[in-house]
Design a protein around this motif. Sequence first.
Motif, PDB file in Angstrom:
ATOM      1  N   SER A 195       0.849  -1.194   0.000  1.00  0.00           N
ATOM      2  CA  SER A 195       0.000   0.000   0.000  1.00  0.00           C
ATOM      3  C   SER A 195       0.893   1.256   0.000  1.00  0.00           C
ATOM      4  CB  SER A 195      -0.924   0.003   1.208  1.00  0.00           C
ATOM      5  OG  SER A 195      -0.162   0.109   2.391  1.00  0.00           O
ATOM      6  N   TYR A 196       0.243   2.344  -0.271  1.00  0.00           N
ATOM      7  CA  TYR A 196       0.957   3.621  -0.247  1.00  0.00           C
ATOM      8  C   TYR A 196       0.915   4.188   1.158  1.00  0.00           C
ATOM      9  CZ  TYR A 196       1.314   3.784  -5.318  1.00  0.00           C
ATOM     10  OH  TYR A 196       1.636   3.525  -6.617  1.00  0.00           O
ATOM     11  N   GLN A 197       2.019   4.829   1.524  1.00  0.00           N
ATOM     12  CA  GLN A 197       2.088   5.482   2.826  1.00  0.00           C
ATOM     13  C   GLN A 197       2.492   6.939   2.629  1.00  0.00           C
ATOM     14  OE1 GLN A 197       4.626   3.452   5.541  1.00  0.00           O
ATOM     15  NE2 GLN A 197       3.495   1.531   5.435  1.00  0.00           N
ATOM     16  N   SER A 198       1.981   7.778   3.493  1.00  0.00           N
ATOM     17  CA  SER A 198       2.346   9.193   3.456  1.00  0.00           C
ATOM     18  C   SER A 198       3.636   9.387   4.241  1.00  0.00           C
ATOM     19  CB  SER A 198       1.244  10.050   4.079  1.00  0.00           C
ATOM     20  OG  SER A 198       0.092   9.995   3.270  1.00  0.00           O
ATOM     21  N   ILE A 199       4.621   9.966   3.580  1.00  0.00           N
ATOM     22  CA  ILE A 199       5.911  10.237   4.213  1.00  0.00           C
ATOM     23  C   ILE A 199       6.029  11.750   4.399  1.00  0.00           C
ATOM     24  CG2 ILE A 199       8.422   9.999   4.009  1.00  0.00           C
ATOM     25  CD1 ILE A 199       6.914   7.308   4.133  1.00  0.00           C
ATOM     26  N   PHE A 200       6.241  12.176   5.624  1.00  0.00           N
ATOM     27  CA  PHE A 200       6.377  13.595   5.934  1.00  0.00           C
ATOM     28  C   PHE A 200       7.678  14.121   5.330  1.00  0.00           C
ATOM     29  CE2 PHE A 200       7.963  16.913   8.874  1.00  0.00           C
ATOM     30  CZ  PHE A 200       6.956  17.836   8.702  1.00  0.00           C
ATOM     31  N   GLU A 201       7.571  15.196   4.513  1.00  0.00           N
ATOM     32  CA  GLU A 201       8.745  15.802   3.875  1.00  0.00           C
ATOM     33  C   GLU A 201       9.221  17.048   4.608  1.00  0.00           C
ATOM     34  OE1 GLU A 201       8.572  15.221  -0.834  1.00  0.00           O
ATOM     35  OE2 GLU A 201       7.016  16.534  -0.060  1.00  0.00           O
ATOM     36  N   GLY A 202       8.339  17.718   5.284  1.00  0.00           N
ATOM     37  CA  GLY A 202       8.669  18.985   5.919  1.00  0.00           C
ATOM     38  C   GLY A 202       7.473  19.907   5.817  1.00  0.00           C
ATOM     39  N   TYR A 203       7.744  21.165   5.753  1.00  0.00           N
ATOM     40  CA  TYR A 203       6.669  22.151   5.678  1.00  0.00           C
ATOM     41  C   TYR A 203       6.799  22.975   4.408  1.00  0.00           C
ATOM     42  CZ  TYR A 203       5.624  21.050  10.492  1.00  0.00           C
ATOM     43  OH  TYR A 203       5.273  20.395  11.630  1.00  0.00           O
ATOM     44  N   LYS A 204       5.656  23.364   3.874  1.00  0.00           N
ATOM     45  CA  LYS A 204       5.608  24.272   2.731  1.00  0.00           C
ATOM     46  C   LYS A 204       5.027  25.597   3.224  1.00  0.00           C
ATOM     47  CE  LYS A 204       5.231  21.124  -1.133  1.00  0.00           C
ATOM     48  NZ  LYS A 204       4.527  20.781  -2.355  1.00  0.00           N
ATOM     49  N   ILE A 205       5.557  26.651   2.665  1.00  0.00           N
ATOM     50  CA  ILE A 205       5.063  27.975   3.015  1.00  0.00           C
ATOM     51  C   ILE A 205       4.617  28.668   1.734  1.00  0.00           C
ATOM     52  CG2 ILE A 205       5.692  30.238   3.915  1.00  0.00           C
ATOM     53  CD1 ILE A 205       7.668  28.836   5.761  1.00  0.00           C
ATOM     54  N   GLU A 206       3.413  29.196   1.784  1.00  0.00           N
ATOM     55  CA  GLU A 206       2.904  30.000   0.685  1.00  0.00           C
ATOM     56  C   GLU A 206       2.773  31.427   1.183  1.00  0.00           C
ATOM     57  OE1 GLU A 206      -0.806  28.629  -0.893  1.00  0.00           O
ATOM     58  OE2 GLU A 206       0.066  26.765  -1.642  1.00  0.00           O
ATOM     59  N   ASN A 207       3.205  32.347   0.360  1.00  0.00           N
ATOM     60  CA  ASN A 207       3.136  33.748   0.715  1.00  0.00           C
ATOM     61  C   ASN A 207       2.839  34.536  -0.547  1.00  0.00           C
ATOM     62  OD1 ASN A 207       3.356  36.159   2.076  1.00  0.00           O
ATOM     63  ND2 ASN A 207       5.574  36.186   2.062  1.00  0.00           N
ATOM     64  N   LYS A 208       1.855  35.382  -0.502  1.00  0.00           N
ATOM     65  CA  LYS A 208       1.537  36.218  -1.651  1.00  0.00           C
ATOM     66  C   LYS A 208       2.337  37.511  -1.549  1.00  0.00           C
ATOM     67  CE  LYS A 208      -3.181  34.681  -2.396  1.00  0.00           C
ATOM     68  NZ  LYS A 208      -4.595  35.087  -2.404  1.00  0.00           N
TER      69      LYS A 208
END
Length: 178
Positions: free
Chosen positions: A32-45
């Motif tokens: 099965s597929y597992q979710s692997i934590f990569e880090g954090y994403k930041i969005e800024n306008k």
Amino acid sequence: MKKAGAEESELSTQDMKMFPSYRQEYDDNTKSYQSIFEGYKIENKLIFVSKKLDLAGKVIDIAVSSGINKISSVQFVPTKTKIKELKDSVISQAVEDAVKRANLALLPLDHEIKSVKSINIEEDLYGRNQLYSKVQFLYSSPLGSTHGQNDETKLFDNLKKFNVQVNVSFIIGRKQQN
């Protein structure tokens, strides 16, 4: 951005968001597929509002070279003062044109314009007559650029139409003989 000529007062940020980022990996053991934590994403306008339209391409180039990979909107909107100036100019030109055409039409009839009866100006109440251009969803690849070293993004307003309908009515009469 300041290197391109943008001033601090022309730049602002809005809607900063931070959220976890996951990638999907297939696990042979569990099939099965597992979710692997990569880090954090930041969005800024980043919002750039300026009367210096020639800076738009430079600002985008600098943003992309700094790692920006999505530009969601580019808008060219004239100031209210400029819209009023353009509207007044168009109306004045339309009235001048109406007088010229009326005089040409009356010439063989031996008549002339005695006065202006009315001027009716029809404007679009929903703003569709405003000069406006919008380019949405420009993407660039953070991996490399196809531009040469000295190439610069050029953005031009492709909707330069401004329509105002002006109806001029005249009172006409026979030319008076001197």
